[in-house]
Scaffold this motif. Structure first.
Motif, PDB file in Angstrom:
ATOM      1  N   UNK A 180       5.021  -8.063 -16.329  1.00 36.12           N
ATOM      2  CA  UNK A 180       5.402  -8.359 -14.953  1.00 36.12           C
ATOM      3  C   UNK A 180       6.845  -8.875 -14.866  1.00 36.12           C
ATOM      4  N   UNK A 181       7.762  -8.190 -15.577  1.00 34.82           N
ATOM      5  CA  UNK A 181       9.182  -8.502 -15.449  1.00 34.82           C
ATOM      6  C   UNK A 181       9.824  -7.413 -14.592  1.00 34.82           C
ATOM      7  N   UNK A 182      11.138  -7.498 -14.392  1.00 36.09           N
ATOM      8  CA  UNK A 182      11.796  -6.530 -13.515  1.00 36.09           C
ATOM      9  C   UNK A 182      11.682  -5.091 -14.020  1.00 36.09           C
ATOM     10  N   UNK A 183      11.919  -4.827 -15.336  1.00 36.86           N
ATOM     11  CA  UNK A 183      11.722  -3.446 -15.823  1.00 36.86           C
ATOM     12  C   UNK A 183      10.294  -2.959 -15.616  1.00 36.86           C
ATOM     13  N   UNK A 184       9.304  -3.853 -15.799  1.00 38.80           N
ATOM     14  CA  UNK A 184       7.913  -3.468 -15.600  1.00 38.80           C
ATOM     15  C   UNK A 184       7.631  -3.129 -14.148  1.00 38.80           C
ATOM     16  N   UNK A 185       8.135  -3.949 -13.232  1.00 41.53           N
ATOM     17  CA  UNK A 185       7.945  -3.688 -11.799  1.00 41.53           C
ATOM     18  C   UNK A 185       8.611  -2.374 -11.400  1.00 41.53           C
ATOM     19  N   UNK A 186       9.789  -2.119 -11.979  1.00 38.10           N
ATOM     20  CA  UNK A 186      10.518  -0.884 -11.644  1.00 38.10           C
ATOM     21  C   UNK A 186       9.749   0.357 -12.092  1.00 38.10           C
ATOM     22  N   UNK A 187       9.191   0.319 -13.308  1.00 38.99           N
ATOM     23  CA  UNK A 187       8.493   1.507 -13.812  1.00 38.99           C
ATOM     24  C   UNK A 187       7.197   1.729 -13.043  1.00 38.99           C
ATOM     25  N   UNK A 188       6.514   0.670 -12.642  1.00 39.55           N
ATOM     26  CA  UNK A 188       5.296   0.818 -11.835  1.00 39.55           C
ATOM     27  C   UNK A 188       5.634   1.464 -10.492  1.00 39.55           C
ATOM     28  N   UNK A 189       6.707   0.997  -9.861  1.00 39.34           N
ATOM     29  CA  UNK A 189       7.127   1.582  -8.589  1.00 39.34           C
ATOM     30  C   UNK A 189       7.493   3.051  -8.749  1.00 39.34           C
ATOM     31  N   UNK A 190       8.179   3.366  -9.832  1.00 38.82           N
ATOM     32  CA  UNK A 190       8.592   4.743 -10.084  1.00 38.82           C
ATOM     33  C   UNK A 190       7.391   5.651 -10.319  1.00 38.82           C
ATOM     34  N   UNK A 191       6.432   5.181 -11.110  1.00 39.33           N
ATOM     35  CA  UNK A 191       5.255   5.999 -11.405  1.00 39.33           C
ATOM     36  C   UNK A 191       4.387   6.200 -10.161  1.00 39.33           C
ATOM     37  N   UNK A 192       4.271   5.173  -9.343  1.00 38.98           N
ATOM     38  CA  UNK A 192       3.491   5.312  -8.112  1.00 38.98           C
ATOM     39  C   UNK A 192       4.135   6.334  -7.175  1.00 38.98           C
ATOM     40  N   UNK A 193       5.468   6.354  -7.156  1.00 43.15           N
ATOM     41  CA  UNK A 193       6.177   7.327  -6.322  1.00 43.15           C
ATOM     42  C   UNK A 193       6.037   8.734  -6.890  1.00 43.15           C
ATOM     43  N   UNK A 194       6.068   8.833  -8.202  1.00 48.22           N
ATOM     44  CA  UNK A 194       6.021  10.142  -8.855  1.00 48.22           C
ATOM     45  C   UNK A 194       4.625  10.745  -8.809  1.00 48.22           C
ATOM     46  N   UNK A 195       3.597   9.925  -9.028  1.00 51.48           N
ATOM     47  CA  UNK A 195       2.212  10.406  -9.035  1.00 51.48           C
ATOM     48  C   UNK A 195       1.541   9.976  -7.733  1.00 51.48           C
ATOM     49  N   UNK A 196       1.997  10.559  -6.640  1.00 48.21           N
ATOM     50  CA  UNK A 196       1.562  10.119  -5.315  1.00 48.21           C
ATOM     51  C   UNK A 196       0.092  10.445  -5.047  1.00 48.21           C
ATOM     52  N   UNK A 197      -0.460  11.430  -5.765  1.00 47.41           N
ATOM     53  CA  UNK A 197      -1.860  11.783  -5.539  1.00 47.41           C
ATOM     54  C   UNK A 197      -2.807  10.989  -6.442  1.00 47.41           C
ATOM     55  N   UNK A 198      -2.270  10.025  -7.195  1.00 44.23           N
ATOM     56  CA  UNK A 198      -3.096   9.124  -7.992  1.00 44.23           C
ATOM     57  C   UNK A 198      -3.313   7.828  -7.208  1.00 44.23           C
ATOM     58  N   UNK A 199      -4.383   7.130  -7.516  1.00 40.33           N
ATOM     59  CA  UNK A 199      -4.583   5.799  -6.944  1.00 40.33           C
ATOM     60  C   UNK A 199      -3.499   4.853  -7.463  1.00 40.33           C
ATOM     61  N   UNK A 200      -2.935   4.074  -6.555  1.00 41.12           N
ATOM     62  CA  UNK A 200      -1.832   3.187  -6.940  1.00 41.12           C
ATOM     63  C   UNK A 200      -2.234   2.193  -8.018  1.00 41.12           C
ATOM     64  N   UNK A 201      -3.498   1.773  -8.018  1.00 35.53           N
ATOM     65  CA  UNK A 201      -3.907   0.755  -8.981  1.00 35.53           C
ATOM     66  C   UNK A 201      -3.989   1.274 -10.408  1.00 35.53           C
ATOM     67  N   UNK A 202      -3.770   2.584 -10.615  1.00 33.88           N
ATOM     68  CA  UNK A 202      -3.696   3.097 -11.984  1.00 33.88           C
ATOM     69  C   UNK A 202      -2.408   2.643 -12.663  1.00 33.88           C
ATOM     70  N   UNK A 203      -1.440   2.240 -11.887  1.00 30.32           N
ATOM     71  CA  UNK A 203      -0.155   1.758 -12.408  1.00 30.32           C
ATOM     72  C   UNK A 203       0.037   0.323 -11.933  1.00 30.32           C
ATOM     73  N   UNK A 204      -0.012  -0.618 -12.859  1.00 33.31           N
ATOM     74  CA  UNK A 204       0.086  -2.029 -12.483  1.00 33.31           C
ATOM     75  C   UNK A 204       0.833  -2.835 -13.539  1.00 33.31           C
ATOM     76  N   UNK A 205       1.367  -3.973 -13.093  1.00 35.99           N
ATOM     77  CA  UNK A 205       1.888  -4.965 -14.025  1.00 35.99           C
ATOM     78  C   UNK A 205       0.801  -6.013 -14.254  1.00 35.99           C
ATOM     79  N   UNK A 206       0.864  -6.648 -15.412  1.00 35.85           N
ATOM     80  CA  UNK A 206       0.012  -7.802 -15.655  1.00 35.85           C
ATOM     81  C   UNK A 206       0.530  -8.981 -14.835  1.00 35.85           C
ATOM     82  N   UNK A 207      -0.196 -10.087 -14.843  1.00 35.47           N
ATOM     83  CA  UNK A 207       0.269 -11.270 -14.125  1.00 35.47           C
ATOM     84  C   UNK A 207       1.468 -11.911 -14.813  1.00 35.47           C
TER      85      UNK A 207
END
Length: 289
Positions: free
Chosen positions: A188-215
């Motif tokens: 859950x650091x900035x690079x982690x948040x960035x990659x989660x956002x990128x993957x959610x945008x790229x795999x738009x037909x997937x459920x968003x919760x498949x890409x997450x940061x830890x606490x």
């Protein structure tokens, strides 16, 4: 420059300027780094919209990349044993799981039981993968033993590994069988948040919760609290190589401590890694849907 550079420059120029042409390309993988080869293959796929390509290869990367494109055709070419002059046999590879796995095995890819897992959990670092695979899953969510864990080896490798995995599965199965059955978990650091956002945008037909940061912003914070001070010391190291070495040594120490007394280790992780365990239970429930 390596021997492959002049050849690739000429090919790139041709790809950028040609339309309605036939390209005959022999073993594009020669003298190219795999990362550069994949970039070239992406350009070939784009160019195939208005050009035709006949490509010979001994590379499983080339095969799995290009044969996922619409209207592509995979051919196996062998020679008749003991016959002179040499006579070739050309056969169309069937669009079946068995036939396509056979091709990858011939090209040196060890498929093993790769296709038999119920799901995949891609993690940022090996420390997270070892603790989850060897302790949290068997101790708290044993049904997730049917899910394969995979360490990317760094935040910058998470997206390429997911892409390669999806491309390989699509090549062998001819359909995205692991859609929504693959989970990515990162710090859950900035690079982690960035990659989660990128993957959610790229795999738009997937459920968003498949890409997450830890606490937590580092997985080491989930180690048993008895290691809290050592975790702070290790994570404060500035030199990257020294920090990597220290994290590896700390992981070994934690695992030895957990193995020495299973009951103690179980209770300690139940407290320190409670949010990770809860997430694993969520994955288990999603897998059962």
């Amino acid at each position: 420059m390596g021997d492959g550079v002049p050849n690739i420059v000429y090919l790139l120029t041709s790809l950028a300027t040609s339309k309605n042409k036939l390209f005959l390309v022999e073993e594009p993988e020669n003298d190219l780094h795999p990362k550069a080869l994949k970039a070239l293959l992406d350009l070939i796929i784009i160019s195939s919209s208005f050009n035709q390509f006949v490509i010979s290869t001994h590379s499983n990367i080339v095969v799995s990349y290009l044969c996922n494109t619409p209207e592509s055709q995979l051919l196996r070419i062998t020679s008749v044993p003991g016959k002179l002059p040499t006579e070739s046999i050309v056969e169309k590879v069937a669009s079946t799981l068995e036939a396509r796995i056979s091709v990858l095995q011939e090209l040196g890819y060890s498929f093993s039981d790769f296709a038999l897992w119920d799901g995949w959990l891609i993690l940022e670092e090996s420390s997270a993968e070892r603790i989850i695979r060897d302790y949290l899953v068997p101790w708290f969510v044993p049904r997730l033993a049917r899910v394969r864990t995979l360490a990317a080896g760094g935040i910058d490798k998470v997206e390429p590994i997911l892409e390669d995995f999806q491309r390989l599965i699509l090549f062998t199965h001819l359909q995205p069988i692991y859609k929504n059955r693959t989970w990515v978990r990162v710090d859950n650091d900035e690079p982690g948040k960035d990659i989660v956002s990128k993957l959610r945008t790229k795999y738009v037909d997937w459920s968003e919760d498949r890409f997450q940061t830890n606490d937590a912003d580092q997985f080491e914070y989930y180690y048993p609290t008895v290691f809290a001070e050592k975790v702070k010391t290790v994570l404060s190291i500035q030199d990257r190589q020294e920090k990597r070495r220290a994290k590896g040594e700390l992981l070994k120490e934690v695992m030895s401590w957990l193995d020495a007394d299973v009951a103690r280790g179980h209770d300690a992780l139940e407290q320190s890694a409670a949010s990770i365990i809860a997430d694993l239970h969520t994955i288990d429930s999603q897998l059962s849907i």
